[in-house]
Design a protein around this motif. Structure first.
Motif, PDB file in Angstrom:
ATOM      1  N   ALA A 191       0.706  -1.206  -0.141  1.00 25.96           N
ATOM      2  CA  ALA A 191      -0.053   0.087  -0.156  1.00 25.96           C
ATOM      3  C   ALA A 191       0.814   1.184  -0.079  1.00 25.96           C
ATOM      4  CB  ALA A 191      -1.078   0.109   1.069  1.00 25.96           C
ATOM      5  N   GLU A 192       1.926   1.404   0.541  1.00 24.20           N
ATOM      6  CA  GLU A 192       2.797   2.323   0.697  1.00 24.20           C
ATOM      7  C   GLU A 192       3.404   2.742  -0.772  1.00 24.20           C
ATOM      8  OE1 GLU A 192       3.896   5.704   2.367  1.00 24.20           O
ATOM      9  OE2 GLU A 192       3.593   4.099   4.044  1.00 24.20           O
ATOM     10  N   ARG A 193       3.832   1.671  -1.444  1.00 20.24           N
ATOM     11  CA  ARG A 193       4.343   1.872  -2.798  1.00 20.24           C
ATOM     12  C   ARG A 193       3.121   2.389  -3.549  1.00 20.24           C
ATOM     13  NH1 ARG A 193       6.204   3.958  -6.652  1.00 20.24           N
ATOM     14  NH2 ARG A 193       6.796   2.488  -8.587  1.00 20.24           N
ATOM     15  N   LEU A 194       1.898   1.897  -3.547  1.00 21.40           N
ATOM     16  CA  LEU A 194       0.720   2.478  -4.306  1.00 21.40           C
ATOM     17  C   LEU A 194       0.582   4.063  -3.744  1.00 21.40           C
ATOM     18  CD1 LEU A 194      -1.612  -0.477  -3.979  1.00 21.40           C
ATOM     19  CD2 LEU A 194      -0.140  -0.070  -6.160  1.00 21.40           C
ATOM     20  N   PHE A 195       0.628   4.329  -2.807  1.00 19.82           N
ATOM     21  CA  PHE A 195       0.374   5.706  -2.172  1.00 19.82           C
ATOM     22  C   PHE A 195       1.507   6.603  -2.882  1.00 19.82           C
ATOM     23  CE2 PHE A 195       0.962   9.271   0.764  1.00 19.82           C
ATOM     24  CZ  PHE A 195      -0.422   9.643   0.654  1.00 19.82           C
TER      25      PHE A 195
ATOM     26  N   THR B  79      -6.133  -9.118  -3.806  1.00 23.41           N
ATOM     27  CA  THR B  79      -6.015  -7.579  -4.397  1.00 23.41           C
ATOM     28  C   THR B  79      -7.289  -6.897  -3.854  1.00 23.41           C
ATOM     29  OG1 THR B  79      -5.561  -8.704  -6.474  1.00 23.41           O
ATOM     30  CG2 THR B  79      -6.613  -6.566  -6.641  1.00 23.41           C
ATOM     31  N   VAL B  80      -8.299  -7.321  -3.397  1.00 24.18           N
ATOM     32  CA  VAL B  80      -9.420  -6.831  -2.895  1.00 24.18           C
ATOM     33  C   VAL B  80      -8.723  -6.013  -1.480  1.00 24.18           C
ATOM     34  CG1 VAL B  80     -11.385  -6.775  -1.484  1.00 24.18           C
ATOM     35  CG2 VAL B  80     -11.146  -7.974  -3.909  1.00 24.18           C
ATOM     36  N   GLU B  81      -8.185  -7.074  -0.668  1.00 29.64           N
ATOM     37  CA  GLU B  81      -7.787  -6.499   0.593  1.00 29.64           C
ATOM     38  C   GLU B  81      -6.482  -5.458   0.442  1.00 29.64           C
ATOM     39  OE1 GLU B  81      -7.321  -6.323   4.497  1.00 29.64           O
ATOM     40  OE2 GLU B  81      -8.851  -7.351   3.451  1.00 29.64           O
ATOM     41  N   ARG B  82      -5.677  -5.444  -0.587  1.00 29.66           N
ATOM     42  CA  ARG B  82      -4.577  -4.325  -0.743  1.00 29.66           C
ATOM     43  C   ARG B  82      -5.250  -3.195  -1.096  1.00 29.66           C
ATOM     44  NH1 ARG B  82       0.366  -5.526  -0.827  1.00 29.66           N
ATOM     45  NH2 ARG B  82      -0.533  -6.588   0.905  1.00 29.66           N
ATOM     46  N   LEU B  83      -6.313  -3.122  -1.943  1.00 32.46           N
ATOM     47  CA  LEU B  83      -7.105  -1.836  -2.354  1.00 32.46           C
ATOM     48  C   LEU B  83      -7.600  -1.240  -1.172  1.00 32.46           C
ATOM     49  CD1 LEU B  83      -8.828  -3.184  -5.660  1.00 32.46           C
ATOM     50  CD2 LEU B  83      -6.972  -1.471  -5.485  1.00 32.46           C
ATOM     51  N   LYS B  84      -8.217  -1.998  -0.078  1.00 34.81           N
ATOM     52  CA  LYS B  84      -8.751  -1.497   0.900  1.00 34.81           C
ATOM     53  C   LYS B  84      -7.643  -0.916   1.902  1.00 34.81           C
ATOM     54  CE  LYS B  84     -12.448  -4.933   1.928  1.00 34.81           C
ATOM     55  NZ  LYS B  84     -12.915  -6.141   2.656  1.00 34.81           N
TER      56      LYS B  84
END
Length: 507
Positions: free
Chosen positions: A313-317, A346-351
């Motif tokens: 999630a940090e990389r996506l941010f 995938t669903v969990e990482r999106l959350k």
């Protein structure tokens, strides 16, 4: 001779008198038209559909199709239709629900990739879902179901349709464009008049099956696809649909890694080949071509592959900060698996991504608690002003501006008590064009001694949106214990014309 001269002079005066009066009347009209004293636009400027598109900011890509089942990234075009065999009914509503939780406002569904296989019952080719013997495949209509799900969830939607078709025997001649490609675009446009984007990728051709003839077929995409007719075909049905790539209304940011240039102009020199300068744009460009950054949230390819993982999630941010926060949009790829749904991981990482985005950039906006002043303010019109307070009133129709000829200025925020600020969000009023060429951010605790913030980040362009982490890092932007400040100022150091700042958020 003297009499003739005097007569001619009188005639000239008589003829020019009305013109002079009309010219004076025209000047009066112009002053009335600009009674609000709005700055003149700096061209190019966005079309209304482009402005709506950029406000979408963050949305999903869903690569799903024949390649999901063959394991390829680019199919050759000779795939047996029976290989498209979902193990359950494809579920676009599940896709969109998951990405909405990540803070995305919409999505683009791939409905035809370069292999030419269509995920709807098109009349243009038998290389489509209806030719598969799989019961779930025969019932599949991704454009129909994707549009319906988006409407239900209040999200924006659009479709990716590859202009390049490695299956069709007519690719490369005029018959293909007229009888196949333009008809496919028209079919897709009919699935919803409120589509926000249509994606055209892989437009230069190459080798393929081509109905069994094989070989390599290359075309000039600037002329082959009849772009003016393409635009008319789509816009007549979908007036707010931006045509990406070949359509010439938004540009590829130039990489697939989720970053745009720190200096990033929306104007662009090229209409059909913007990727030559995609990360940065061109201040002197003739065309308004805002950038879109496409990136993958998984460790595999664009289509789903067994065993792939998800980025943190940090990389996506970080991607968000380096795209949306650098005057681009972010389209993040989330590939459905063979069941036609997004994997649970995938669903969990999106959350996780959605929670991070909410906590960091959608919480308290300290700008609204501040006393806001400016060292230069444009003279008010008859019904509006250009005061500094406009940058934090939440109204996109108002903005702070300086007087004509004044291309710099400072907005200062002050609080009685120090505030913990990590991010500065800046937005220009881009309806009047992109203007700012250089700016800086400084903080103080006494209003006298100032410290420059943002590290070595190039504080050059702003555009639609710029996000500056005060600590100067996009990879480690969120500090648990940020330095608290009582004063913060944004200095516009250079601008193509008087700056027009629509929004400032301090998070």
């Amino acid at each position: 001779m003297k009499q003739i001269y005097l007569w001619a002079s009188a005639l000239c005066l008589a003829l020019t008198a009305p013109l002079t009066a009309n010219a004076q009347l025209q000047l009066v009209n112009e002053s009335v038209v600009n009674a609000e004293n709005e700055p003149a636009p700096v061209h190019p400027v966005p079309a209304p559909r482009q402005l709506k598109w950029q406000r979408t900011e963050f949305y999903a890509f869903f690569h799903y199709g024949m390649n999901t089942y063959t394991g390829n990234e680019w199919g050759y075009g000779n795939e047996d239709e029976n290989k498209f065999a979902p193990t359950a009914a494809p579920n676009p509503e599940q896709w969109l629900t998951a990405v909405k939780a990540a803070g995305m406002k919409g999505g683009i569904a791939v409905v035809k990739h370069h292999d030419g296989f269509c995920l709807w019952p098109t009349a243009t080719t038998t290389h489509n879902v209806t030719s598969s013997s799989n019961a779930y495949a025969k019932a599949t209509n991704i454009p129909r179901d994707f549009a319906a799900a988006a409407k239900k969830l209040g999200m924006k939607y659009g479709f990716y349709v590859s202009p390049w078709d490695r299956n069709n025997e007519h690719y490369g001649d005029d018959t293909y464009v007229k009888d196949v490609f333009l008809r496919q675009c028209a079919e897709l446009a009919a699935y919803g008049t409120d589509q926000f984007e249509m994606w055209f990728d892989g437009a230069n051709g190459g080798d393929g099956y081509y109905g069994g003839k094989g070989g390599k077929r290359n075309i000039d995409r600037s002329t082959y696809y009849d772009v003016p007719n393409l635009r008319d075909t789509v816009h007549k049905v979908c007036p707010d649909c931006v045509l990406w790539g070949v359509g010439g209304e938004s540009r590829w940011i130039g990489n697939e890694e989720g970053w745009a240039g720190e200096t990033n102009w929306s104007p662009e020199e090229y209409l059909y080949a913007p990727e030559k300068n995609g990360m940065y744009g061109n201040m002197d460009g003739w065309y308004w071509q805002p950038g879109e950054s496409d990136a993958k949230m998984t460790t595999g390819g664009w289509f789903w592959h067994s065993g792939e993982g998800q980025l943190g999630a940090e990389r996506l941010f970080q991607m968000y900060l380096e795209t949306v926060g650098r005057n681009a949009t972010l389209i993040l790829n989330c590939p459905p698996d063979k069941s036609g749904s997004l994997p649970a991981a995938t669903v969990e990482r999106l959350k996780e991504m959605g929670k991070m985005l909410t906590e960091r950039l959608q919480g308290t906006n300290y700008a609204k608690e501040a006393t806001v002043t400016a060292n230069e303010t444009r003279s008010a019109g008859t019904g509006r002003n250009f005061n500094a307070e406009n940058v934090c009133n939440g109204d996109s129709a108002t903005y702070w501006a300086t007087n004509d000829g004044v291309n710099k200025g400072t907005i200062t925020f002050a609080w009685d008590e120090a505030k913990p600020i990590r991010y500065v969000v800046l937005q220009e009023h881009i309806q009047l064009g992109q203007r700012v060429k250089a700016f800086s951010i400084e903080t103080s605790n006494d209003g006298t001694s100032w410290t420059k913030r943002g590290g070595n980040i190039a504080t050059t362009t702003i555009g639609y949106k710029r996000i500056i982490p005060l600590n100067g890092s996009t990879s480690n932007s969120y500090e648990a214990n940020p330095q608290k400040v009582k004063y913060l100022r944004v200095n516009i150091l250079d601008s193509r014309a008087c700056p027009t700042i629509e929004n400032i958020e301090l998070r």
